[in-house]
Scaffold this motif. Sequence first.
Motif, PDB file in Angstrom:
ATOM      1  N   ALA A  61       0.909  -1.385  -0.511  1.00  0.00           N
ATOM      2  CA  ALA A  61      -0.105  -0.180  -0.019  1.00  0.00           C
ATOM      3  C   ALA A  61       1.169   1.130   0.033  1.00  0.00           C
ATOM      4  O   ALA A  61       0.815   2.298  -0.804  1.00  0.00           O
ATOM      5  N   PHE A  62       1.808   1.571   0.987  1.00  0.00           N
ATOM      6  CA  PHE A  62       2.603   2.313   0.481  1.00  0.00           C
ATOM      7  C   PHE A  62       3.886   1.942  -0.180  1.00  0.00           C
ATOM      8  O   PHE A  62       4.862   3.129  -0.866  1.00  0.00           O
ATOM      9  N   ALA A  63       4.467   0.932  -1.034  1.00  0.00           N
ATOM     10  CA  ALA A  63       5.862   1.125  -1.886  1.00  0.00           C
ATOM     11  C   ALA A  63       5.225   1.504  -3.076  1.00  0.00           C
ATOM     12  O   ALA A  63       5.785   1.945  -3.663  1.00  0.00           O
ATOM     13  N   LEU A  64       3.827   0.615  -3.434  1.00  0.00           N
ATOM     14  CA  LEU A  64       3.960   0.894  -4.989  1.00  0.00           C
ATOM     15  C   LEU A  64       3.530   2.897  -4.984  1.00  0.00           C
ATOM     16  O   LEU A  64       4.249   2.947  -6.365  1.00  0.00           O
ATOM     17  N   PRO A  65       2.564   3.298  -4.177  1.00  0.00           N
ATOM     18  CA  PRO A  65       2.929   4.594  -4.641  1.00  0.00           C
ATOM     19  C   PRO A  65       3.938   5.552  -4.821  1.00  0.00           C
ATOM     20  O   PRO A  65       4.726   6.208  -5.350  1.00  0.00           O
ATOM     21  N   LEU A  66       4.830   5.210  -3.667  1.00  0.00           N
ATOM     22  CA  LEU A  66       6.319   5.459  -3.144  1.00  0.00           C
ATOM     23  C   LEU A  66       7.499   5.503  -4.839  1.00  0.00           C
ATOM     24  O   LEU A  66       7.474   6.223  -4.520  1.00  0.00           O
ATOM     25  N   LEU A  67       7.365   4.219  -5.212  1.00  0.00           N
ATOM     26  CA  LEU A  67       8.363   3.328  -6.320  1.00  0.00           C
ATOM     27  C   LEU A  67       7.422   4.192  -7.414  1.00  0.00           C
ATOM     28  O   LEU A  67       8.404   4.976  -8.276  1.00  0.00           O
ATOM     29  N   SER A  68       5.949   4.558  -7.600  1.00  0.00           N
ATOM     30  CA  SER A  68       5.672   5.521  -8.830  1.00  0.00           C
ATOM     31  C   SER A  68       6.260   6.813  -8.615  1.00  0.00           C
ATOM     32  O   SER A  68       6.448   6.997  -9.991  1.00  0.00           O
ATOM     33  N   ARG A  69       6.105   7.570  -8.064  1.00  0.00           N
ATOM     34  CA  ARG A  69       6.211   8.916  -7.477  1.00  0.00           C
ATOM     35  C   ARG A  69       7.698   9.425  -7.211  1.00  0.00           C
ATOM     36  O   ARG A  69       8.136  10.414  -7.617  1.00  0.00           O
ATOM     37  N   LEU A  70       9.291   8.237  -6.802  1.00  0.00           N
ATOM     38  CA  LEU A  70      10.004   8.477  -6.919  1.00  0.00           C
ATOM     39  C   LEU A  70      10.462   8.649  -8.088  1.00  0.00           C
ATOM     40  O   LEU A  70      10.450   8.033  -9.201  1.00  0.00           O
ATOM     41  N   GLU A  71      11.916   9.996  -7.826  1.00  0.00           N
ATOM     42  CA  GLU A  71      12.426   9.875  -9.209  1.00  0.00           C
ATOM     43  C   GLU A  71      13.725   8.922  -9.976  1.00  0.00           C
ATOM     44  O   GLU A  71      13.753   8.399  -7.857  1.00  0.00           O
ATOM     45  N   ALA A  72      14.171   8.998  -9.879  1.00  0.00           N
ATOM     46  CA  ALA A  72      15.470   8.060 -10.568  1.00  0.00           C
ATOM     47  C   ALA A  72      16.399   8.106  -9.372  1.00  0.00           C
ATOM     48  O   ALA A  72      16.876   9.066  -9.186  1.00  0.00           O
ATOM     49  N   GLY A  73      16.574   6.942  -9.193  1.00  0.00           N
ATOM     50  CA  GLY A  73      17.942   6.655  -7.875  1.00  0.00           C
ATOM     51  C   GLY A  73      18.855   7.767  -8.447  1.00  0.00           C
ATOM     52  O   GLY A  73      19.482   7.435  -9.051  1.00  0.00           O
ATOM     53  N   ASN A  74      19.371   8.509  -6.905  1.00  0.00           N
ATOM     54  CA  ASN A  74      20.481   9.342  -7.435  1.00  0.00           C
ATOM     55  C   ASN A  74      21.446   8.713  -5.648  1.00  0.00           C
ATOM     56  O   ASN A  74      21.888  10.289  -6.054  1.00  0.00           O
TER      57      ASN A  74
END
Length: 205
Positions: A61-74
Amino acid sequence: MSDTEQLPLFSELGLAAPVLKALQDVGYERPSPIQAAAIPHLMAGHDLLGQAQTGTGKTAAFALPLLSRLEAGNRNTQILVLAPTRELALQVTQELISFNTHDLSIAPIYGGASMTEQLRRLKKGIDIVVGTPGRILDHIRRGTLDLSAIAYLVLDEADEMLNMGFIEDIEEIMHAMTGPKRVLLFSATMPDRIAALARNYMHEP
Ligand code: ADP
């Protein structure tokens, strides 16, 4: 019609295309009730206070939206997840890795594990840190975990962390975070101390 059939599809919740693809690979067909409720709310950029038991699917429930919103890894830590035990931290890390679509570095940082290895990984940079409160605070005090780029703080099983005596550590961690961020708090029960945390550190959850 059964309850399951009334739930929306994952594709109706606004998740990013790569995350939907990862869901197919993992084999989840329909969101659980907490996922159906939490995902659109988090995709809209709100804080979230979730009263949920274990086994309800709150990790996704939190992993899917947060990964959707995250910018590419820096390699600047963008998400910090706090969990009560090493076992839960490992479980959450595994689930995040299974949905990891854009090559983010995701690592658990918990007490009792080798400091040397953790320092090495932190130095290389970790996009998503999943940790136990005591060890995380230890790294913050040493200056080895940089909080300046954190966009999301997730408190998983907050009542359990309270029971285990981590509340002061959590308050100190939250206090050390200065920049703008979203806070997500999950708890099976809502004791006063946890409700106060939500009141003091969350924005219209
Ligand atoms: P919680 O974090 O609430 O304790 P989990 O997130 O661990 O619960 O979910 C319980 C189990 O259900 C996990 O094995 C997870 O992989 C699985 N799961 C979660 N969401 C779904 C879903 N929508 N469809 C199928 N399985 C799911």
